[in-house]
Structures are given as structure tokens and as C-alpha cells.
Design an enzyme around this catalytic site. Structure first.
Site, mmCIF file in Angstrom:
data_model
loop_
_atom_site.group_PDB
_atom_site.id
_atom_site.type_symbol
_atom_site.label_atom_id
_atom_site.label_comp_id
_atom_site.label_asym_id
_atom_site.label_seq_id
_atom_site.Cartn_x
_atom_site.Cartn_y
_atom_site.Cartn_z
ATOM 1 N N CYS A 14 0.813 -1.225 0.000
ATOM 2 C CA CYS A 14 0.000 0.000 0.000
ATOM 3 C C CYS A 14 0.852 1.285 0.000
ATOM 4 C CB CYS A 14 -0.954 0.000 1.186
ATOM 5 S SG CYS A 14 -0.268 -0.717 2.688
ATOM 6 N N HIS A 41 -3.106 6.231 4.581
ATOM 7 C CA HIS A 41 -1.684 6.387 4.886
ATOM 8 C C HIS A 41 -1.212 7.759 4.393
ATOM 9 C CE1 HIS A 41 -1.589 2.271 5.947
ATOM 10 N NE2 HIS A 41 -0.836 1.763 5.000
HETATM 11 O O1 25A Z 1 0.539 -12.179 6.027
HETATM 12 P P1 25A Z 1 0.437 -10.727 5.638
HETATM 13 O O2 25A Z 1 0.630 -10.521 4.151
HETATM 14 O O3 25A Z 1 1.316 -9.842 6.459
HETATM 15 O O4 25A Z 1 -1.072 -10.290 5.931
HETATM 16 C C1 25A Z 1 -1.583 -10.262 7.242
HETATM 17 C C2 25A Z 1 -2.993 -9.776 7.259
HETATM 18 O O5 25A Z 1 -3.042 -8.448 6.769
HETATM 19 C C3 25A Z 1 -4.305 -8.219 6.100
HETATM 20 C C4 25A Z 1 -5.075 -9.457 6.170
HETATM 21 O O6 25A Z 1 -5.879 -9.423 7.381
HETATM 22 C C5 25A Z 1 -3.973 -10.482 6.347
HETATM 23 O O7 25A Z 1 -4.495 -11.653 6.939
HETATM 24 N N1 25A Z 1 -3.917 -7.735 4.811
HETATM 25 C C6 25A Z 1 -3.334 -8.317 3.748
HETATM 26 N N2 25A Z 1 -3.017 -7.450 2.813
HETATM 27 C C7 25A Z 1 -3.415 -6.253 3.292
HETATM 28 C C8 25A Z 1 -3.367 -4.908 2.820
HETATM 29 N N3 25A Z 1 -2.831 -4.597 1.646
HETATM 30 C C9 25A Z 1 -3.995 -6.459 4.547
HETATM 31 N N4 25A Z 1 -4.511 -5.487 5.272
HETATM 32 C C10 25A Z 1 -4.448 -4.251 4.777
HETATM 33 N N5 25A Z 1 -3.878 -3.937 3.609
HETATM 34 P P2 25A Z 1 -7.471 -9.227 7.415
HETATM 35 O O8 25A Z 1 -7.879 -9.442 8.810
HETATM 36 O O9 25A Z 1 -7.890 -7.992 6.730
HETATM 37 O O10 25A Z 1 -8.010 -10.379 6.537
HETATM 38 C C11 25A Z 1 -7.710 -11.668 6.793
HETATM 39 C C12 25A Z 1 -8.495 -12.476 5.733
HETATM 40 O O11 25A Z 1 -7.797 -13.687 5.478
HETATM 41 C C13 25A Z 1 -8.700 -14.765 5.754
HETATM 42 N N6 25A Z 1 -7.988 -15.935 6.181
HETATM 43 C C14 25A Z 1 -7.173 -16.088 7.229
HETATM 44 N N7 25A Z 1 -6.738 -17.357 7.298
HETATM 45 C C15 25A Z 1 -7.333 -18.016 6.306
HETATM 46 C C16 25A Z 1 -8.119 -17.118 5.580
HETATM 47 N N8 25A Z 1 -8.846 -17.480 4.523
HETATM 48 C C17 25A Z 1 -8.774 -18.761 4.149
HETATM 49 N N9 25A Z 1 -8.057 -19.685 4.771
HETATM 50 C C18 25A Z 1 -7.317 -19.357 5.852
HETATM 51 N N10 25A Z 1 -6.623 -20.311 6.488
HETATM 52 C C19 25A Z 1 -9.574 -14.227 6.832
HETATM 53 O O12 25A Z 1 -10.766 -14.934 6.944
HETATM 54 C C20 25A Z 1 -9.823 -12.829 6.343
HETATM 55 O O13 25A Z 1 -10.782 -12.824 5.321
HETATM 56 P P3 25A Z 1 -11.198 -15.447 8.414
HETATM 57 O O14 25A Z 1 -12.430 -16.177 8.192
HETATM 58 O O15 25A Z 1 -10.039 -16.182 9.055
HETATM 59 O O16 25A Z 1 -11.399 -14.154 9.263
HETATM 60 C C21 25A Z 1 -12.696 -13.661 9.492
HETATM 61 C C22 25A Z 1 -12.601 -12.600 10.543
HETATM 62 O O17 25A Z 1 -11.802 -13.026 11.665
HETATM 63 C C23 25A Z 1 -10.779 -12.086 11.947
HETATM 64 N N11 25A Z 1 -9.594 -12.845 12.386
HETATM 65 C C24 25A Z 1 -8.461 -13.011 11.687
HETATM 66 N N12 25A Z 1 -7.563 -13.709 12.380
HETATM 67 C C25 25A Z 1 -8.130 -14.034 13.560
HETATM 68 C C26 25A Z 1 -9.429 -13.486 13.563
HETATM 69 N N13 25A Z 1 -10.255 -13.650 14.604
HETATM 70 C C27 25A Z 1 -9.805 -14.339 15.649
HETATM 71 N N14 25A Z 1 -8.578 -14.879 15.716
HETATM 72 C C28 25A Z 1 -7.719 -14.764 14.696
HETATM 73 N N15 25A Z 1 -6.495 -15.331 14.770
HETATM 74 C C29 25A Z 1 -10.560 -11.370 10.667
HETATM 75 O O18 25A Z 1 -10.166 -10.052 10.938
HETATM 76 C C30 25A Z 1 -11.896 -11.402 9.980
HETATM 77 O O19 25A Z 1 -12.651 -10.272 10.336
HETATM 78 O O1 L14 Z 2 2.850 -5.758 2.318
HETATM 79 O O2 L14 Z 2 0.060 -1.065 7.029
HETATM 80 O O3 L14 Z 2 0.790 -5.516 1.720
HETATM 81 O O4 L14 Z 2 0.536 -2.941 8.049
HETATM 82 C C1 L14 Z 2 0.023 -4.308 3.892
HETATM 83 C C2 L14 Z 2 -0.325 -3.644 5.178
HETATM 84 C C3 L14 Z 2 2.377 -4.553 4.717
HETATM 85 C C4 L14 Z 2 1.972 -3.872 6.009
HETATM 86 C C5 L14 Z 2 1.666 -5.513 2.583
HETATM 87 C C6 L14 Z 2 0.458 -2.262 7.039
HETATM 88 C C7 L14 Z 2 1.214 -5.212 3.998
HETATM 89 C C8 L14 Z 2 0.856 -2.913 5.753
#
Ligand code: 25A
Ligand code: L14
Length: 340
Positions: free
Chosen positions: A133, A246
Site C-alpha cells: 500500500c 496512509h
Molecule cells: O501475512 P500478511 O501478508 O502480512 O497479511 C496479514 C494480514 O493483513 C491483512 C489481512 O488481514 C492479512 O491476513 N492484509 C493483507 N493485505 C493487506 C493490505 N494490503 C492487509 N490489510 C491491509 N492492507 P485481514 O484481517 O484484513 O483479513 C484476513 C483475511 O484472510 C482470511 N484468512 C485467514 N486465514 C485463512 C483465511 N482465509 C482462508 N483460509 C485461511 N486459512 C480471513 O478470513 C480474512 O478474510 P477469516 O475467516 O479467518 O477471518 C474472518 C474474521 O476473523 C478475523 N480474524 C483473523 N484472524 C483471527 C481473527 N479472529 C480471531 N482470531 C484470529 N487469529 C478477521 O479479521 C476477519 O474479520
Molecule cells: O505488504 O500497514 O501488503 O501494516 C500491507 C499492510 C504490509 C503492512 C503488505 C500495514 C502489507 C501494511
């Protein structure tokens, strides 16, 4: 053969970015035939509305992508690494929002206003990466300047919203603010320190050289998107208690002299950029105004008087839209226009 409508899967549909992807597909009237929402066991079985219909969220599994044309992934790097190759194998093109494949030389890293041609080069891996982002909004403003005056060096400091961490980041800020204002003790579950009423000069993990992963992503991804390894870039990334949008303070040193009015003119003409720059009436881009908008906003454009050829500016964008979901849908729009 060109299709009129496409089968689209959204992996991570229940997350902060996934939900934004779904509403942008609707808003931009993406020609969807069948839609599929995929997530983990936590939310499989729940429903998300799409075009006035309740669509059931399914569990993401290896064969979720049979018969799909496009898969938008935003479920984190580990999930993308595990499932994107299966999606690609099923003949579906993946637009991946995680950092998993961005620096893979066979995977294009694309901002449609800047390097849509990179999609042409993809080596049949079937995956296109969506940049970070902070990188996206910065390169949006750098590109017109680089074309006109060749950028030598960039110094950037970011002011990043908690929605970058997904829903859990938003919840943590909300809960800490509530607890502090009601004189209760706070919990820190997501960030290493209190984020409410504070600034944290750490986004993601630290490397041995003292930089964070987010800072290194900005350096490497910017060079790849601008297709120029000679640009020097140094970044400091900071988490601030803002929900959405941001901000970035950017200092640019160019090879050729470029005037402030010329920079203003170039950025005003650039697609996807709005210049808001009227210091006399305190007009400049703000995260609260950028939230929910598609453009990248630039202001505070002024000369860096400490060097020969320098420009300073302030850049703001909605990190969940242009920084993630919108950019991914724009990539899908290029795909259906030119490729599938
Ligand atoms: O690994 P990274 O790349 O660093 O990314 C980390 C996280 O950043 C978000 C996204 O989180 C990601 O998981 N993200 C990624 N790119 C982003 C960006 N550019 C970014 N955020 C901002 N800018 P998120 O919470 O927005 O979304 C997570 C999604 O992933 C699904 N997911 C997780 N594990 C999965 C899966 N889908 C399929 N199979 C898997 N094994 C997740 O679905 C959500 O759609 P969900 O069903 O697991 O989550 C539903 C709700 O539950 C919350 N939640 C997440 N983790 C937990 C949780 N609740 C309780 N305990 C947890 N450990 C989620 O927030 C969601 O509302
Ligand atoms: O690499 O603001 O897409 O936490 C996106 C969310 C990196 C961190 C990525 C944040 C992530 C970023």
C-alpha cells in the site's frame, strides 16, 4: 476467446481488504458471472451481500478455483503461498495482494496507471502481484516526476493507518481509545506498544541492518515498478493512530532541475492523482478526506532549498482502496480488457 462475464473468486473475503474488494467489484460494475467468497473456518458459512444477494462464504480449499477465471487473494502471505499455485493451475489468473510473490522475477508487480505493460511479460505463472500500500501511493506521484526529470534519490517517512493490519488493527485502536478514556488499563495484542495516542516507528519485523520489512518492501518494490534499479530510496515507516489512509512525507532529488509549478502541472494531469495544495487556506491532503476515495492525493509541493534539484511533497491515499483492493480490481480490469 473473449468472455462477456467472468467467474471471480475472492480469497480472504471476510477481511478488511477482501470486503473492500467485494464492494469495489460492485461499484465498478465488474462483469461478474459467478462470484465465490472464500475464507477460513472462522467465517465459512457466514453470508456477504453482493448485488442484493446473500452469498455464502465457503472454506478455502485447493479445488476452490475450478471453473474460476480470476482469483483476488487477500488472506496473507502464507495462504497465498499455499493456495495461489493451485488457483493458477486450475487456469485461473491470480491477483495477489500479499507480499508472497512481489519480488519473484517471473511475477509482474503492477500499478495499472504506471506499468500495465508488465502484465505482458508474465511467464505463464498465472500470478500478478499487487504492490504494498505505501509503495503504490508513492509511485503514483513519483512516476510523472521520474519521466520528466529522472529521480536520483527518494527519502520517505510514512504515517500508516491501523487498517493496514486488517480488522485486528482497527479493533486494537478502538479498544485502547475506549479503555484509556474510561480510565481502564489497556491490552496490547497486535502492536508491540500502545497505539492509541502514540506513534510507533515499527511496521512489521526488523532485519539485521536495522530496517523493518515494510521499509525494505518500499525500496525494492519501487525499483521494480519504475523499472529502474539506479534510484536510491530510503524509508522510515511509522504506525499512527489513524483508522484509514496512509500519509507520506517524500523528499525527491532529481537529475534535471524541475520547478514546483511544473511538478504541480504534471501531477494535476496524471491519471488517478488529485493535487490539493493551497497553503494560504490550509488546504492539503488529509487521511480523513482520502478515506473512501479512489485517487492518490498530493500537496505541500515545495522546493527543497537545501539541495540543487530537490522537491518535497505530502502524499495521502486510502490504504484499503488504492493501496490494496482498488488496485487489485484495476489489474483485473486490464486482464479482461487485454488478455482473457
Ligand atoms: O501475512 P500478511 O501478508 O502480512 O497479511 C496479514 C494480514 O493483513 C491483512 C489481512 O488481514 C492479512 O491476513 N492484509 C493483507 N493485505 C493487506 C493490505 N494490503 C492487509 N490489510 C491491509 N492492507 P485481514 O484481517 O484484513 O483479513 C484476513 C483475511 O484472510 C482470511 N484468512 C485467514 N486465514 C485463512 C483465511 N482465509 C482462508 N483460509 C485461511 N486459512 C480471513 O478470513 C480474512 O478474510 P477469516 O475467516 O479467518 O477471518 C474472518 C474474521 O476473523 C478475523 N480474524 C483473523 N484472524 C483471527 C481473527 N479472529 C480471531 N482470531 C484470529 N487469529 C478477521 O479479521 C476477519 O474479520
Ligand atoms: O505488504 O500497514 O501488503 O501494516 C500491507 C499492510 C504490509 C503492512 C503488505 C500495514 C502489507 C501494511
Amino acid at each position: 476467446m473473449k468472455k462477456e462475464r467472468y467467474n471471480v473468486a475472492v480469497a480472504g473475503a471476510t477481511g478488511a481488504v477482501g470486503r473492500e474488494m467485494i464492494s469495489i467489484l460492485e461499484q465498478r460494475r465488474f462483469p461478474v458471472d459467478k462470484i465465490s467468497f472464500l475464507a477460513s473456518t472462522r467465517s465459512a458459512g457466514s453470508f456477504i451481500e453482493f448485488r442484493n444477494q446473500d452469498v455464502k462464504v465457503e472454506l478455502l480449499v485447493k479445488d476452490s478455483f475450478e471453473g474460476m477465471d480470476i482469483a483476488l487473494f487477500s488472506a496473507g502471505g502464507t495462504i497465498s503461498e499455499e493456495f495461489a499455485p493451485y488457483a493458477a493451475k486450475s487456469g485461473c489468473v491470480v491477483v495477489d495482494n500479499s507480499s508472497a510473490f512481489r519480488m519473484d522475477p517471473h511475477v509482474p508487480l503492477v500499478v495499472p496507471e504506471i506499468n500495465p505493460h508488465a502484465i505482458d511479460q508474465f511467464n505463464n505463472k498465472g500470478i500478478i502481484a499487487n504492490p504494498n500500500c505505501s509503495t503504490i501511493q508513492m509511485v503514483m506521484a513519483l512516476k510523472p516526476i521520474h519521466d520528466a526529470a529522472k529521480i536520483k534519490r527518494v527519502v520517505v517517512s510514512t504515517y500508516q493507518a491501523v487498517s493496514g493490519t486488517g480488522k485486528k488493527g482497527i479493533d486494537e485502536l478502538m479498544e485502547q481509545v475506549n479503555d484509556i478514556l474510561s480510565f481502564q488499563s489497556i491490552e496490547c495484542n497486535v502492536y508491540p506498544h500502545q497505539i492509541a495516542f502514540n506513534c510507533l516507528p515499527q511496521i512489521d519485523v526488523f532485519f539485521e541492518n536495522g530496517y523493518t520489512k515494510e521499509e525494505i518492501k518500499m525500496v525494492n518494490e519501487t525499483k521494480k515498478i519504475l523499472e529502474d534499479d539506479s534510484i536510491g530510496i530510503t524509508a522510515t515507516t511509522v504506525r499512527v493512530p489513524v483508522f484509514c489512509g496512509h500519509g507520506e512525507s517524500v523528499n525527491i532529488e532529481t537529475q534535471k532541475k524541475i520547478s514546483v509549478p511544473k511538478v504541480r502541472e504534471l501531477l494535476s494531469q496524471a491519471q488517478g492523482i488529485t493535487v490539493i495544495d493551497d497553503p494560504a487556506s490550509s488546504m492539503y491532503p488529509l487521511p480523513i478526506h482520502a478515506a473512501g476515495k479512489d485517487d492518490t492525493f498530493v500537496g505541500r509541493i515545495r522546493e527543497d532549498e537545501s539541495i540543487e534539484n530537490g522537491i518535497n511533497m505530502w502524499i495521502v491515499a486510502d490504504n484499503l482502496r488504492k493501496g490494496a483492493a482498488l488496485n487489485a480490481v484495476q489489474i483485473a480490469e486490464v486482464l479482461i480488457r487485454d488478455f482473457i
